[in-house]
Write an enzyme that holds these catalytic residues in place. Structure first.
Site, PDB file in Angstrom:
ATOM      1  N   HIS A 125       0.866  -1.184   0.000  1.00 36.16           N
ATOM      2  CA  HIS A 125       0.000   0.000   0.000  1.00 36.16           C
ATOM      3  C   HIS A 125       0.898   1.229   0.000  1.00 36.16           C
ATOM      4  CE1 HIS A 125      -3.687   2.342   0.696  1.00 36.16           C
ATOM      5  NE2 HIS A 125      -2.880   3.141   1.356  1.00 36.16           N
ATOM      6  N   CYS A 126       0.713   2.092  -0.991  1.00 38.14           N
ATOM      7  CA  CYS A 126       1.555   3.280  -1.140  1.00 38.14           C
ATOM      8  C   CYS A 126       0.812   4.510  -0.615  1.00 38.14           C
ATOM      9  CB  CYS A 126       1.929   3.482  -2.607  1.00 38.14           C
ATOM     10  SG  CYS A 126       2.969   4.932  -2.893  1.00 38.14           S
ATOM     11  N   ILE A 127       1.320   5.092   0.483  1.00 39.42           N
ATOM     12  CA  ILE A 127       0.656   6.268   1.049  1.00 39.42           C
ATOM     13  C   ILE A 127       0.805   7.483   0.138  1.00 39.42           C
ATOM     14  CG2 ILE A 127       0.978   5.455   3.416  1.00 39.42           C
ATOM     15  CD1 ILE A 127       3.234   7.589   3.658  1.00 39.42           C
TER      16      ILE A 127
END
Length: 284
Positions: A125-127
């Site tokens: 998951h890429c913030i």
């Protein structure tokens, strides 16, 4: 598959950084070094604008493309003779079942605590884009990192060249506001160039071995357990460097650097080394 727009503070920071680096590079560095009215100035401005446009395009697509959703009707077919690999739980040996989503998980799918659902071939998951990187958007994510690396290095070259040109002419002519832009942009571009280059290299390594970030960490543990038991661990989805590349980037090598659709499969089943061995051993 598109998802609703959900902006966040990290996404705003990335957007502002892209805009600031672009404006500084074109309207300060190129202008100071060549002049935007000259042929070299126009050429550099056009080339850098094209790279920046690809950055924005790939970033937007990676952010708004659904990484891959597990169908509610998905059910693993354990009697499918064409699918010899079924991922199981570490404990108990049962087929992988997501208690939170209340359905079975296909191979390479994982539950994201942020998105609150299972993602097909989840990498992480890429913030910075407020989205998961998974089956459907991995290629555009990789291309965004590639174009961001090129843009940062290009901007850094123009920054250094512009500064050197100013020193050769007369450093006193550089105004205070321009100096602030030089310093601020350098503080942005230098660490970004290093970090993004490392990130791009890491993802190339993963692609060449047909792994996700999650599978890499799981593989380290699996390798340790295999060595402990006197066995040799092999990643089941590693088909060889070239096949691994076309699995992610698509079969047309000329489209690898463009944000076209890389993969056309459903993300529910993936070819393994066992499939490759069976096809090689089957009579032609």
């Amino acid at each position: 598959m598109k998802r609703s727009c959900r902006f966040s503070l990290p996404v705003t920071v990335v957007s502002l950084a892209i805009g600031y680096i672009y404006a500084s590079t074109v309207f300060v560095f190129v202008e100071q070094w060549f002049g935007l009215g000259s042929s070299p100035g126009i050429m550099n401005a056009v080339v850098f604008t094209s790279i920046a446009a690809m950055c924005v395009l790939t970033y937007t697509r990676a952010m708004f493309t659904d990484p891959g959703r597990v169908p509610a009707t998905y059910m693993p077919d354990i009697e499918d003779c064409d699918n010899p690999v079924h991922e199981i739980k570490r404990k108990g040996g049962d087929l992988r079942y997501c208690q939170k989503c209340s359905h079975y998980k296909p191979p390479r799918a994982h539950h994201c605590r942020v998105c609150k659902r299972c993602v097909l071939r989840m990498d992480h998951h890429c913030i910075w884009m407020n989205n998961c990187v998974g089956h459907a958007n991995y290629k555009v994510f990789l291309l965004f990192v590639l174009y961001a690396v090129i843009a940062c290095i290009y901007s850094l070259v123009l920054l250094v060249g512009s500064l050197a040109n100013d020193f050769e002419r007369d450093e006193e002519k550089t105004e205070g506001s321009a100096r602030i832009i030089y310093v601020t942009c350098a503080l942005l571009v230098v660490p970004l160039s290093v970090a993004l280059t490392v990130l791009f290299g890491w993802n190339i390594y993963l692609i060449l071995h047909n792994k996700t970030t999650i599978e890499y960490h799981e593989g380290v543990r699996a390798m340790w357990l295999a060595e402990k038991g006197g066995d040799v661990y092999s990643h089941p989805y590693d088909l060889g460097a070239y096949e691994n590349l076309i699995t992610v980037l698509g079969p047309n090598i000329f489209c690898w650097v463009f944000p076209t659709l890389g993969r056309t499969d459903s993300g529910l089943r993936f070819r393994t080394i066992y499939d490759k061995m069976l096809s090689a051993s089957s009579p032609k």
